[in-house]
Design a protein around this motif. Structure first.
Motif, PDB file in Angstrom:
ATOM      1  N   PHE A   1     -58.760  22.298  33.070  1.00 16.36           N
ATOM      2  CA  PHE A   1     -58.538  22.180  31.614  1.00 16.36           C
ATOM      3  C   PHE A   1     -59.512  22.950  30.803  1.00 16.36           C
ATOM      4  O   PHE A   1     -58.821  23.734  29.938  1.00 16.36           O
ATOM      5  N   ARG A   2     -60.709  22.773  30.921  1.00 15.30           N
ATOM      6  CA  ARG A   2     -61.623  23.768  30.262  1.00 15.30           C
ATOM      7  C   ARG A   2     -61.669  25.038  30.433  1.00 15.30           C
ATOM      8  O   ARG A   2     -61.778  25.978  29.667  1.00 15.30           O
ATOM      9  N   LEU A   3     -61.164  25.220  31.739  1.00  9.70           N
ATOM     10  CA  LEU A   3     -61.125  26.864  32.026  1.00  9.70           C
ATOM     11  C   LEU A   3     -60.157  27.432  31.366  1.00  9.70           C
ATOM     12  O   LEU A   3     -60.197  28.396  30.690  1.00  9.70           O
ATOM     13  N   TYR A   4     -58.801  26.566  31.228  1.00 15.69           N
ATOM     14  CA  TYR A   4     -57.583  27.306  30.675  1.00 15.69           C
ATOM     15  C   TYR A   4     -57.912  27.426  29.417  1.00 15.69           C
ATOM     16  O   TYR A   4     -57.587  28.276  28.406  1.00 15.69           O
ATOM     17  N   ALA A   5     -58.629  26.450  28.574  1.00 14.26           N
ATOM     18  CA  ALA A   5     -58.991  26.428  27.304  1.00 14.26           C
ATOM     19  C   ALA A   5     -59.727  27.416  26.635  1.00 14.26           C
ATOM     20  O   ALA A   5     -59.561  28.199  25.617  1.00 14.26           O
ATOM     21  N   LYS A   6     -60.958  27.732  27.869  1.00 14.93           N
ATOM     22  CA  LYS A   6     -61.754  29.038  27.329  1.00 14.93           C
ATOM     23  C   LYS A   6     -60.693  30.311  27.544  1.00 14.93           C
ATOM     24  O   LYS A   6     -61.021  31.005  26.634  1.00 14.93           O
TER      25      LYS A   6
ATOM     26  N   LEU B   1     -57.852  30.542  26.798  1.00 14.51           N
ATOM     27  CA  LEU B   1     -56.961  30.595  25.391  1.00 14.51           C
ATOM     28  C   LEU B   1     -57.701  30.788  24.252  1.00 14.51           C
ATOM     29  O   LEU B   1     -57.363  30.738  22.981  1.00 14.51           O
ATOM     30  N   GLY B   2     -59.078  30.536  24.308  1.00 16.61           N
ATOM     31  CA  GLY B   2     -59.925  30.676  23.059  1.00 16.61           C
ATOM     32  C   GLY B   2     -59.946  29.255  22.215  1.00 16.61           C
ATOM     33  O   GLY B   2     -59.992  29.300  21.023  1.00 16.61           O
ATOM     34  N   ARG B   3     -59.628  28.277  23.148  1.00 18.62           N
ATOM     35  CA  ARG B   3     -59.450  26.949  22.389  1.00 18.62           C
ATOM     36  C   ARG B   3     -60.214  25.816  22.900  1.00 18.62           C
ATOM     37  O   ARG B   3     -59.890  24.830  23.367  1.00 18.62           O
ATOM     38  N   GLU B   4     -61.647  26.150  23.283  1.00 17.84           N
ATOM     39  CA  GLU B   4     -62.542  25.254  23.729  1.00 17.84           C
ATOM     40  C   GLU B   4     -62.865  24.010  22.719  1.00 17.84           C
ATOM     41  O   GLU B   4     -62.856  22.944  23.242  1.00 17.84           O
ATOM     42  N   ALA B   5     -62.846  24.141  21.341  1.00 18.74           N
ATOM     43  CA  ALA B   5     -62.759  22.940  20.491  1.00 18.74           C
ATOM     44  C   ALA B   5     -61.849  22.201  20.642  1.00 18.74           C
ATOM     45  O   ALA B   5     -62.021  21.014  20.711  1.00 18.74           O
ATOM     46  N   GLN B   6     -60.588  22.742  20.666  1.00 21.61           N
ATOM     47  CA  GLN B   6     -59.307  21.875  20.770  1.00 21.61           C
ATOM     48  C   GLN B   6     -59.527  20.786  22.193  1.00 21.61           C
ATOM     49  O   GLN B   6     -59.160  19.703  22.268  1.00 21.61           O
ATOM     50  N   ALA B   7     -59.931  21.485  23.211  1.00 21.17           N
ATOM     51  CA  ALA B   7     -59.963  21.033  24.587  1.00 21.17           C
ATOM     52  C   ALA B   7     -60.973  19.616  24.531  1.00 21.17           C
ATOM     53  O   ALA B   7     -61.034  18.857  25.070  1.00 21.17           O
ATOM     54  N   GLU B   8     -62.278  20.214  23.760  1.00 21.03           N
ATOM     55  CA  GLU B   8     -63.440  19.089  23.845  1.00 21.03           C
ATOM     56  C   GLU B   8     -62.651  17.592  23.175  1.00 21.03           C
ATOM     57  O   GLU B   8     -63.210  16.588  23.175  1.00 21.03           O
ATOM     58  N   THR B   9     -61.920  17.979  21.865  1.00 28.53           N
ATOM     59  CA  THR B   9     -61.300  16.814  21.280  1.00 28.53           C
ATOM     60  C   THR B   9     -60.353  16.353  22.019  1.00 28.53           C
ATOM     61  O   THR B   9     -60.221  14.861  22.139  1.00 28.53           O
ATOM     62  N   ALA B  10     -59.633  16.691  22.804  1.00 30.35           N
ATOM     63  CA  ALA B  10     -58.685  16.392  23.741  1.00 30.35           C
ATOM     64  C   ALA B  10     -59.372  15.306  24.842  1.00 30.35           C
ATOM     65  O   ALA B  10     -58.998  14.343  25.173  1.00 30.35           O
ATOM     66  N   VAL B  11     -60.293  16.150  25.348  1.00 30.23           N
ATOM     67  CA  VAL B  11     -61.130  15.089  26.452  1.00 30.23           C
ATOM     68  C   VAL B  11     -61.903  13.892  25.999  1.00 30.23           C
ATOM     69  O   VAL B  11     -61.862  12.764  26.422  1.00 30.23           O
ATOM     70  N   ALA B  12     -62.130  14.151  24.602  1.00 26.89           N
ATOM     71  CA  ALA B  12     -62.937  13.051  24.100  1.00 26.89           C
ATOM     72  C   ALA B  12     -61.922  11.716  23.631  1.00 26.89           C
ATOM     73  O   ALA B  12     -62.119  10.664  23.709  1.00 26.89           O
ATOM     74  N   ASP B  13     -60.776  12.150  23.321  1.00 31.76           N
ATOM     75  CA  ASP B  13     -59.482  11.467  23.050  1.00 31.76           C
ATOM     76  C   ASP B  13     -59.305  10.389  24.505  1.00 31.76           C
ATOM     77  O   ASP B  13     -59.081   9.195  24.330  1.00 31.76           O
ATOM     78  N   TYR B  14     -59.310  11.281  25.497  1.00 32.73           N
ATOM     79  CA  TYR B  14     -58.816  10.793  26.712  1.00 32.73           C
ATOM     80  C   TYR B  14     -60.193   9.632  27.250  1.00 32.73           C
ATOM     81  O   TYR B  14     -59.761   8.650  27.820  1.00 32.73           O
TER      82      TYR B  14
END
Length: 302
Positions: free
Chosen positions: A140-145, A147-160
């Protein structure tokens, strides 16, 4: 497949080159360093878990690998995938369809697609994750990187993580149970261990596992002779059906077996059939959240 490769090599590469923005970033994937566009607009994703990742990050891919048992998508992502084109199963990707979509980024997986990587990279920059099991957050974090969406990924992981914490608190003493996870596939029974999709989630929550499952490995592949090894305080089981009915037939055969009927979890009425897609095959963040909801429902906590 060789005929496809020849056809793909005959295609002009200018479309792929034109669709890739000049501005790019270097990221490291399972194969090395890849230059990816700063803001990819046309993304093709070649794994089920990758599809869930990009959707969770707010990206609808222009093309994606068919869901294993979907038509072409799993029911839980069908609405979100409106407009996306199916490009074949993970293990049988159609390169011509991908080329026709003119992507500026492809998200793939080494385990599935290493052999066709040259053809994929000829179409567009291709980022490859390494494994398709265990901790979904890594890919998930690799794909986010990419896509240039690391911040959105960390928010999603924090929600999980917050959902996991909340469920753990509600479960209380139930976490003392040893939960067993069993999968029926055509010709084989799998006793899942910690390095599996469900294994990671159950460990995140804090469940105990039977000794033979409390191992940093993927699964024990076995048959009916190992039914006694499938017991626990509670059993979750699911079935992969390949279309010929053999998975369901095996499940029915095992559940009717006297050995299964004698398991302590079965005698206590603590067995639960759950979705193969959600508990195993989809393998991404959306399925992970749905699995948490399943557990809450099955324990009467929803």
């Amino acid at each position: 497949m060789k005929a496809l490769f020849r056809l793909l090599h005959a295609l002009p590469l200018c479309a792929a080159l034109v669709s890739t923005p000049v501005s790019a970033r270097d990221i490291t994937d399972a194969m090395g360093i890849v230059a990816v566009p700063d803001a990819p607009k046309r993304v093709v994703v070649l794994t089920n878990e990758g599809t869930e990742a990009v959707l969770a990050l707010g990206v609808v891919p222009v093309g994606a690998a068919n869901s294993w048992n979907g038509d072409p998508w799993w029911a839980h992502i069908t609405e979100a995938m409106a407009g996306a084109e199916p490009v074949g199963k993970e293990s049988a990707i159609n390169l011509e369809l991908i080329a026709a979509l003119e992507p500026d980024l492809i998200l793939a997986n080494k385990q599935r697609h290493e052999e066709i990587r040259p053809q994929l990279t000829a179409i567009a920059p291709t980022v490859m994750s390494e494994k398709l099991r265990g901790n979904w957050k890594i890919n998930f974090r690799l794909y986010a990187k990419a896509l240039g969406r690391e911040a959105q990924a960390e928010t999603a992981v924090a929600d999980y993580d917050a959902a996991v914490d909340g469920l753990r608190e509600k479960l209380g003493d139930h976490l003392e149970e040893e939960v067993s996870v069993i999968r029926f596939v055509p010709g084989q029974i799998r006793i899942y261990q910690l390095d599996s999709f469900s294994g990671v989630l159950l460990k995140d929550i804090g469940f105990n596992r039977p000794a033979n499952q409390n191992v940093e490995a993927f699964a024990i592949r076995t048959g009916k002779e190992s039914i006694p090894d499938m017991d626990g305080d509670r059993i979750f089981y699911f079935t992969y059906e390949s279309g010929d009915g053999k998975g369901t037939s095996l499940e029915e055969d095992v559940l009717a077996d006297p050995l299964w009927q004698s398991l302590s979890a079965v005698e206590a009425g603590r067995t639960h059939q759950v979705s193969d897609a959600i508990w195993n095959t989809a393998g991404g963040i959306i399925a992970a959240k749905l699995m948490l909801k399943d557990i809450a429902r099955l324990y009467g906590l929803d």
